[in-house]
Design a protein around this motif. Structure first.
Motif, PDB file in Angstrom:
ATOM      1  N   ALA A 125       0.833  -1.208   0.000  1.00  0.00           N
ATOM      2  CA  ALA A 125       0.000   0.000   0.000  1.00  0.00           C
ATOM      3  C   ALA A 125       0.867   1.257   0.000  1.00  0.00           C
ATOM      4  N   VAL A 126       1.930   1.244   0.804  1.00  0.00           N
ATOM      5  CA  VAL A 126       2.842   2.388   0.862  1.00  0.00           C
ATOM      6  C   VAL A 126       3.519   2.604  -0.494  1.00  0.00           C
ATOM      7  N   GLU A 127       3.902   1.514  -1.160  1.00  0.00           N
ATOM      8  CA  GLU A 127       4.526   1.632  -2.492  1.00  0.00           C
ATOM      9  C   GLU A 127       3.612   2.371  -3.461  1.00  0.00           C
ATOM     10  N   HIS A 128       2.311   2.228  -3.274  1.00  0.00           N
ATOM     11  CA  HIS A 128       1.342   2.884  -4.163  1.00  0.00           C
ATOM     12  C   HIS A 128       0.845   4.215  -3.579  1.00  0.00           C
ATOM     13  N   ASP A 129       1.606   4.729  -2.596  1.00  0.00           N
ATOM     14  CA  ASP A 129       1.351   6.060  -2.024  1.00  0.00           C
ATOM     15  C   ASP A 129       0.077   6.136  -1.179  1.00  0.00           C
ATOM     16  N   PHE A 130      -0.293   5.035  -0.537  1.00  0.00           N
ATOM     17  CA  PHE A 130      -1.405   5.057   0.399  1.00  0.00           C
ATOM     18  C   PHE A 130      -0.868   5.036   1.825  1.00  0.00           C
ATOM     19  N   ASP A 131      -1.612   5.672   2.723  1.00  0.00           N
ATOM     20  CA  ASP A 131      -1.213   5.777   4.126  1.00  0.00           C
ATOM     21  C   ASP A 131      -1.744   4.573   4.906  1.00  0.00           C
ATOM     22  N   PRO A 132      -0.873   3.688   5.419  1.00  0.00           N
ATOM     23  CA  PRO A 132      -1.336   2.477   6.111  1.00  0.00           C
ATOM     24  C   PRO A 132      -2.006   2.749   7.450  1.00  0.00           C
ATOM     25  N   THR A 133      -1.891   3.982   7.966  1.00  0.00           N
ATOM     26  CA  THR A 133      -2.582   4.309   9.223  1.00  0.00           C
ATOM     27  C   THR A 133      -4.019   4.751   8.977  1.00  0.00           C
ATOM     28  N   SER A 134      -4.353   5.018   7.712  1.00  0.00           N
ATOM     29  CA  SER A 134      -5.713   5.420   7.372  1.00  0.00           C
ATOM     30  C   SER A 134      -6.663   4.242   7.548  1.00  0.00           C
ATOM     31  N   THR A 217       1.374 -10.699  -1.871  1.00  0.00           N
ATOM     32  CA  THR A 217       2.120  -9.560  -2.424  1.00  0.00           C
ATOM     33  C   THR A 217       1.563  -9.179  -3.786  1.00  0.00           C
ATOM     34  N   ASP A 218       1.368 -10.182  -4.639  1.00  0.00           N
ATOM     35  CA  ASP A 218       0.842  -9.922  -5.983  1.00  0.00           C
ATOM     36  C   ASP A 218      -0.576  -9.357  -5.924  1.00  0.00           C
ATOM     37  N   VAL A 219      -1.434  -9.974  -5.097  1.00  0.00           N
ATOM     38  CA  VAL A 219      -2.816  -9.517  -4.999  1.00  0.00           C
ATOM     39  C   VAL A 219      -2.882  -8.092  -4.452  1.00  0.00           C
ATOM     40  N   ALA A 220      -2.013  -7.782  -3.478  1.00  0.00           N
ATOM     41  CA  ALA A 220      -1.988  -6.424  -2.935  1.00  0.00           C
ATOM     42  C   ALA A 220      -1.565  -5.414  -4.000  1.00  0.00           C
ATOM     43  N   HIS A 221      -0.585  -5.782  -4.833  1.00  0.00           N
ATOM     44  CA  HIS A 221      -0.176  -4.879  -5.914  1.00  0.00           C
ATOM     45  C   HIS A 221      -1.337  -4.633  -6.878  1.00  0.00           C
TER      46      HIS A 221
END
Length: 252
Positions: A125-134, A217-221
């Motif tokens: 999620a962080v790699e795709h510029d999302f905030d994991p604390t959200s 990992t793949d599914v998250a990407h």
């Protein structure tokens, strides 16, 4: 001379959808081959577990998923995200250790691996510029687990995990965990059964953990890549989901 501002290159949506569809279709492929090589037939693994272990799987999985979500987020303050190969190596080692002692050590290893997998998903999620604390991203991380795992790999035809989210709140995330836990319990039960195979327990544990880590990992990407693409192109997310699903089915 005035500064020249270069416009960002246009996004090739078709190419991105094709790339994500191919990654989703390929998810878990090698892991499934490894599991088959070990003789761990996915359709019958769960029956090999003791009855009391099968009966407790839903409750255990729900608790593991809830605790893992908190632990994965907390660990970000002390341990940075790691490369994908290192995540797979650590997970593989955990699986081998869990399988070495049979069912008792496999049960002890299960929540640790669940935490690691959630942490891996957060890292994507962080790699795709999302905030994991959200809260919305935490919800999505659990939703990725809704894709089950490589032992129930469906050749890319099921993209239900990409469906629209309900109202986002802490309660919504817990509600999602309740929905996801029974399905996840099935595949985690198959993982436990693979780790109890005499002699091959450590090897089976290593193989299943490798497969799980690569798969998620793949599914998250795919999941977060599609969300980022929808934002970047200002296209409704549900339309992107429909396009991805059509592309995945076309690749079958």
């Amino acid at each position: 001379m005035s500064d020249i501002i270069l416009a960002a290159p246009p996004i090739d949506t078709d190419a991105e959808i094709d790339r994500l569809a191919r990654r989703y279709k390929a998810a878990g492929g090698l892991g499934v081959q490894l599991l088959n090589a070990l003789g761990t037939g996915a359709d019958t693994l769960l029956d090999q577990l003791p009855a009391n272990a099968r009966d407790q799987l839903n409750e255990t999985t729900h608790a593991a998923l809830s605790h893992a979500l908190t632990a994965a987020s907390a660990s970000r303050r002390v341990v940075p995200d790691q490369a994908e190969w290192l995540n797979r190596a650590v997970s593989t080692g955990l699986g081998a250790a869990g399988g070495f002692g049979g069912l008792p050590t496999a049960l002890a290893e299960l929540p640790v691996t669940t935490t690691l997998l959630l942490r891996v998903i957060e890292g994507v999620a962080v790699e795709h510029d999302f905030d994991p604390t959200s809260e919305s991203v935490r919800f999505d991380c659990v939703q990725v687990f809704g894709a089950a795992g490589p032992l129930q790999h469906d050749d890319g035809s099921d993209v239900a995990f990409l469906s629209a989210r309900m109202a986002l709140s802490g309660a919504a995330t817990q509600a999602l965990i309740t929905r996801v836990a029974p399905r996840l319990a099935v595949v985690l039960g198959q993982k436990l059964a693979a780790q109890t195979v005499p002699v091959l327990g450590a090897m089976a544990g290593a193989a299943t953990n490798y497969a799980y880590t690569k798969y998620y990992t793949d599914v998250a990407h795919v999941h977060f890549g599609l969300r980022r693409l929808a934002i970047a192109t200002d296209v409704p997310h549900d339309r992107m989901v429909a396009r991805l699903k059509a592309e995945v089915l076309a690749l079958r």
